[in-house]
Write a protein that holds these residues in place. Structure first.
Motif, PDB file in Angstrom:
ATOM      1  N   PRO A   1      -6.398  14.856  -2.850  1.00 35.25           N
ATOM      2  CA  PRO A   1      -5.988  13.441  -2.427  1.00 35.25           C
ATOM      3  C   PRO A   1      -6.307  13.082  -1.141  1.00 35.25           C
ATOM      4  O   PRO A   1      -6.283  13.949  -0.188  1.00 35.25           O
ATOM      5  CB  PRO A   1      -4.545  13.385  -2.760  1.00 35.25           C
ATOM      6  N   ILE A   2      -6.747  11.927  -0.985  1.00 32.68           N
ATOM      7  CA  ILE A   2      -6.910  11.124   0.319  1.00 32.68           C
ATOM      8  C   ILE A   2      -5.976  10.196   0.616  1.00 32.68           C
ATOM      9  O   ILE A   2      -5.987   9.223  -0.445  1.00 32.68           O
ATOM     10  CB  ILE A   2      -8.430  10.644   0.517  1.00 32.68           C
ATOM     11  N   ILE A   3      -5.044   9.847   1.438  1.00 30.83           N
ATOM     12  CA  ILE A   3      -4.388   8.825   1.595  1.00 30.83           C
ATOM     13  C   ILE A   3      -4.831   7.843   2.431  1.00 30.83           C
ATOM     14  O   ILE A   3      -5.212   8.166   3.772  1.00 30.83           O
ATOM     15  CB  ILE A   3      -2.705   9.379   2.104  1.00 30.83           C
ATOM     16  N   LEU A   4      -4.578   6.593   2.040  1.00 27.32           N
ATOM     17  CA  LEU A   4      -5.026   5.353   2.713  1.00 27.32           C
ATOM     18  C   LEU A   4      -3.920   4.717   3.073  1.00 27.32           C
ATOM     19  O   LEU A   4      -2.964   4.448   2.405  1.00 27.32           O
ATOM     20  CB  LEU A   4      -6.043   4.536   2.144  1.00 27.32           C
ATOM     21  N   LYS A   5      -3.477   4.108   4.460  1.00 30.40           N
ATOM     22  CA  LYS A   5      -2.592   3.360   4.756  1.00 30.40           C
ATOM     23  C   LYS A   5      -2.981   1.850   4.841  1.00 30.40           C
ATOM     24  O   LYS A   5      -4.125   1.502   5.035  1.00 30.40           O
ATOM     25  CB  LYS A   5      -2.225   3.538   6.456  1.00 30.40           C
ATOM     26  N   VAL A   6      -2.105   1.135   4.411  1.00 29.76           N
ATOM     27  CA  VAL A   6      -2.325  -0.250   4.146  1.00 29.76           C
ATOM     28  C   VAL A   6      -1.695  -1.097   5.301  1.00 29.76           C
ATOM     29  O   VAL A   6      -0.242  -1.014   5.007  1.00 29.76           O
ATOM     30  CB  VAL A   6      -1.966  -0.873   2.524  1.00 29.76           C
ATOM     31  N   ASP A   7      -2.264  -1.905   5.760  1.00 25.78           N
ATOM     32  CA  ASP A   7      -1.321  -2.822   7.078  1.00 25.78           C
ATOM     33  C   ASP A   7      -0.989  -3.921   6.277  1.00 25.78           C
ATOM     34  O   ASP A   7      -1.690  -5.097   6.265  1.00 25.78           O
ATOM     35  CB  ASP A   7      -2.617  -3.015   8.271  1.00 25.78           C
ATOM     36  N   THR A   8       0.291  -3.862   5.856  1.00 25.81           N
ATOM     37  CA  THR A   8       0.552  -5.195   5.036  1.00 25.81           C
ATOM     38  C   THR A   8       1.042  -6.349   5.804  1.00 25.81           C
ATOM     39  O   THR A   8       0.930  -7.500   5.335  1.00 25.81           O
ATOM     40  CB  THR A   8       2.263  -4.683   4.290  1.00 25.81           C
ATOM     41  N   ILE A   9       1.502  -5.880   7.178  1.00 28.68           N
ATOM     42  CA  ILE A   9       1.705  -7.261   7.939  1.00 28.68           C
ATOM     43  C   ILE A   9       0.685  -8.005   8.378  1.00 28.68           C
ATOM     44  O   ILE A   9       0.500  -9.244   8.295  1.00 28.68           O
ATOM     45  CB  ILE A   9       2.198  -6.739   9.381  1.00 28.68           C
ATOM     46  N   GLY A  10      -0.728  -7.363   8.570  1.00 28.13           N
ATOM     47  CA  GLY A  10      -1.813  -8.319   8.646  1.00 28.13           C
ATOM     48  C   GLY A  10      -2.171  -8.990   7.444  1.00 28.13           C
ATOM     49  O   GLY A  10      -2.757  -9.965   7.264  1.00 28.13           O
ATOM     50  N   MET A  11      -2.050  -8.302   6.164  1.00 24.58           N
ATOM     51  CA  MET A  11      -2.248  -9.101   4.933  1.00 24.58           C
ATOM     52  C   MET A  11      -1.618 -10.139   4.739  1.00 24.58           C
ATOM     53  O   MET A  11      -1.881 -11.410   4.552  1.00 24.58           O
ATOM     54  CB  MET A  11      -2.106  -7.868   3.772  1.00 24.58           C
ATOM     55  N   ILE A  12      -0.143  -9.983   5.072  1.00 28.12           N
ATOM     56  CA  ILE A  12       0.831 -11.067   4.756  1.00 28.12           C
ATOM     57  C   ILE A  12       0.269 -12.233   6.179  1.00 28.12           C
ATOM     58  O   ILE A  12       0.253 -13.417   5.668  1.00 28.12           O
ATOM     59  CB  ILE A  12       2.404 -10.687   4.874  1.00 28.12           C
ATOM     60  N   GLU A  13       0.082 -11.776   7.158  1.00 31.26           N
ATOM     61  CA  GLU A  13      -0.445 -12.845   7.990  1.00 31.26           C
ATOM     62  C   GLU A  13      -1.620 -13.758   7.702  1.00 31.26           C
ATOM     63  O   GLU A  13      -1.798 -15.023   7.891  1.00 31.26           O
ATOM     64  CB  GLU A  13      -0.713 -12.150   9.523  1.00 31.26           C
ATOM     65  N   ASP A  14      -2.253 -12.939   6.868  1.00 29.63           N
ATOM     66  CA  ASP A  14      -3.823 -13.796   6.457  1.00 29.63           C
ATOM     67  C   ASP A  14      -3.387 -14.188   4.922  1.00 29.63           C
ATOM     68  O   ASP A  14      -4.407 -14.658   4.263  1.00 29.63           O
ATOM     69  CB  ASP A  14      -4.799 -12.782   6.361  1.00 29.63           C
ATOM     70  N   GLY A  15      -2.246 -14.343   4.438  1.00 31.78           N
ATOM     71  CA  GLY A  15      -1.875 -15.030   3.211  1.00 31.78           C
ATOM     72  C   GLY A  15      -1.988 -14.135   1.893  1.00 31.78           C
ATOM     73  O   GLY A  15      -1.647 -14.736   0.832  1.00 31.78           O
ATOM     74  N   MET A  16      -1.880 -13.119   1.902  1.00 33.14           N
ATOM     75  CA  MET A  16      -1.852 -12.166   0.704  1.00 33.14           C
ATOM     76  C   MET A  16      -0.617 -11.846   0.306  1.00 33.14           C
ATOM     77  O   MET A  16       0.332 -11.997   1.258  1.00 33.14           O
ATOM     78  CB  MET A  16      -2.614 -11.175   1.180  1.00 33.14           C
ATOM     79  N   GLU A  17      -0.356 -11.466  -0.879  1.00 36.88           N
ATOM     80  CA  GLU A  17       0.815 -11.604  -1.327  1.00 36.88           C
ATOM     81  C   GLU A  17       1.266 -10.010  -2.067  1.00 36.88           C
ATOM     82  O   GLU A  17       0.265  -9.665  -2.639  1.00 36.88           O
ATOM     83  CB  GLU A  17       1.157 -12.778  -2.216  1.00 36.88           C
ATOM     84  N   PHE A  18       2.477  -9.795  -1.992  1.00 36.51           N
ATOM     85  CA  PHE A  18       2.745  -8.295  -2.798  1.00 36.51           C
ATOM     86  C   PHE A  18       4.023  -8.733  -3.793  1.00 36.51           C
ATOM     87  O   PHE A  18       4.724  -9.759  -3.668  1.00 36.51           O
ATOM     88  CB  PHE A  18       3.343  -7.371  -1.856  1.00 36.51           C
ATOM     89  N   GLN A  19       4.023  -7.951  -4.903  1.00 38.72           N
ATOM     90  CA  GLN A  19       5.103  -7.836  -5.855  1.00 38.72           C
ATOM     91  C   GLN A  19       5.489  -6.500  -6.074  1.00 38.72           C
ATOM     92  O   GLN A  19       4.672  -5.595  -5.661  1.00 38.72           O
ATOM     93  CB  GLN A  19       4.509  -8.383  -7.156  1.00 38.72           C
ATOM     94  N   VAL A  20       6.499  -6.172  -6.219  1.00 41.04           N
ATOM     95  CA  VAL A  20       7.162  -4.670  -6.612  1.00 41.04           C
ATOM     96  C   VAL A  20       7.736  -4.875  -7.902  1.00 41.04           C
ATOM     97  O   VAL A  20       8.471  -5.644  -8.454  1.00 41.04           O
ATOM     98  CB  VAL A  20       8.273  -4.100  -5.527  1.00 41.04           C
ATOM     99  N   SER A  21       7.102  -3.621  -8.659  1.00 40.64           N
ATOM    100  CA  SER A  21       7.581  -3.645 -10.122  1.00 40.64           C
ATOM    101  C   SER A  21       9.043  -3.242  -9.953  1.00 40.64           C
ATOM    102  O   SER A  21       9.544  -2.488  -9.177  1.00 40.64           O
ATOM    103  CB  SER A  21       6.762  -2.603 -10.813  1.00 40.64           C
ATOM    104  N   SER A  22       9.578  -2.905 -11.416  1.00 44.37           N
ATOM    105  CA  SER A  22      10.867  -2.833 -11.299  1.00 44.37           C
ATOM    106  C   SER A  22      11.082  -1.244 -11.239  1.00 44.37           C
ATOM    107  O   SER A  22      12.323  -0.631 -10.865  1.00 44.37           O
ATOM    108  CB  SER A  22      11.773  -3.177 -12.648  1.00 44.37           C
ATOM    109  N   ASN A  23      10.088  -0.395 -11.492  1.00 39.22           N
ATOM    110  CA  ASN A  23      10.135   1.059 -11.022  1.00 39.22           C
ATOM    111  C   ASN A  23       9.431   1.435  -9.574  1.00 39.22           C
ATOM    112  O   ASN A  23       9.141   2.514  -9.469  1.00 39.22           O
ATOM    113  CB  ASN A  23       9.539   1.652 -12.197  1.00 39.22           C
ATOM    114  N   GLY A  24       9.184   0.182  -8.763  1.00 36.27           N
ATOM    115  CA  GLY A  24       9.263   0.701  -7.304  1.00 36.27           C
ATOM    116  C   GLY A  24       7.774   0.843  -6.959  1.00 36.27           C
ATOM    117  O   GLY A  24       7.333   1.064  -6.023  1.00 36.27           O
ATOM    118  N   VAL A  25       6.847   0.458  -7.924  1.00 35.31           N
ATOM    119  CA  VAL A  25       5.202   0.215  -7.523  1.00 35.31           C
ATOM    120  C   VAL A  25       4.982  -1.020  -7.014  1.00 35.31           C
ATOM    121  O   VAL A  25       5.481  -1.881  -7.416  1.00 35.31           O
ATOM    122  CB  VAL A  25       4.493   0.485  -8.867  1.00 35.31           C
TER     123      VAL A  25
END
Ligand code: HQG
Length: 177
Positions: free
Chosen positions: A139-163
Motif C-alpha cells: 500500500p501507498i498512502i495519499l493524504k487529501v487536503d480537505t480544507i483546500g478542497m472545501i475552500e475551492d467548493g468541493m463537497e464530501f459525504q460520509v456513508s453510515s459506515n464511515g467511508v
C-alpha cells in the motif's frame, strides 16, 4: 452460521446491492433500497441468516430500513442511478486514500477518480487506508487536503459506515503520506 457462510452471503449481497441487482431479478429504488423478501428467495437464505450477515459484516456494508423489509448497501455502488441522498458533511482536515505504486503516475496527473464506482472513497484513518491499498499490493498512502478542497467548493459525504465520499480529488490536494 459459520463464518465462511456469512462471508459468502455478504459477497453476494455486496454484488447485487451495488453492481448487479438485475442478475437475480432485484430492483433497487432510487435510493438503493431492495426488497428483502426477494433477496431471501433468490439467495435461498432465511431472514435470520440475512440479519446475521448484516450484523456481523466486518465493514457494516449493509443497512435495513426501519421496517426491516428493505435493505441497501451503505456505499460502493457502481450503478449510476442510485443516489443514497447523503448530506454534505465537513470532513476532518486530512483524509487518506490507500492505493498502489502502479497507479501513482496516473493519480498524480489526473487526480483520484471514482473509476468504476460512483465516488472516490477516502478514510479518516491511516490504518483503513492501508487495508484498502493492501487489496492490490504494497500500500501507498495519499493524504487529501480537505480544507483546500472545501475552500475551492468541493463537497464530501460520509456513508453510515464511515467511508468518506467525494466526486474527484484533483492532484493538487494530494500528497504522499
Ligand atoms: C485507483 C472497498 C489510476 C484507486 C474498500 C484504486 C474501499 C486510479 C482504484 C472501497 C485513479 C479504484 C473502495 C487514477 C483512482 N488513475 N488509478 N486517476 N484514481 N485510482 O475499488 O478506493 O469491500 O473502486 O487508487 O475497502 O480501492 O467494496 O476503490 O486503487 O472502501 O466495501 O483506482 O472498496 O470496500 O478501485 O476501494 P476501487 P478503492 P468494499
Amino acid at each position: 452460521m459459520d463464518n465462511q457462510r456469512v462471508i459468502n452471503i455478504s459477497r453476494k449481497l455486496s454484488y447485487h446491492l451495488r453492481h448487479g441487482p438485475e442478475k437475480i431479478g432485484l430492483k433497487l429504488d432510487k435510493n438503493g433500497w431492495a426488497n428483502v423478501e426477494i433477496i431471501l428467495s433468490k439467495l435461498h437464505i432465511t431472514k435470520t441468516e440475512l440479519e446475521e450477515c448484516v450484523a456481523k459484516n466486518n465493514k457494516q456494508r449493509f443497512a435495513f430500513d426501519e421496517s426491516r423489509q428493505k435493505i441497501r448497501a451503505n456505499q460502493g455502488h457502481s450503478i449510476k442511478d442510485v443516489d443514497l441522498e447523503l448530506p454534505t458533511t465537513i470532513p476532518p482536515k486530512v483524509l487518506y486514500h490507500g492505493t498502489v505504486e502502479r497507479f501513482l503516475d496516473s493519480i498524480m496527473s489526473d487526480g483520484l477518480r471514482p473509476m468504476s464506482r460512483q465516488h472516490v472513497h477516502l478514510s479518516d484513518s491511516i490504518e483503513t487506508a492501508q487495508k484498502v491499498g493492501s487489496r492490490r499490493g504494497k500500500p501507498i498512502i495519499l493524504k487529501v487536503d480537505t480544507i483546500g478542497m472545501i475552500e475551492d467548493g468541493m463537497e464530501f459525504q460520509v456513508s453510515s459506515n464511515g467511508v468518506w465520499l467525494t466526486a474527484h480529488v484533483p492532484s493538487k490536494y494530494l500528497s504522499k503520506y
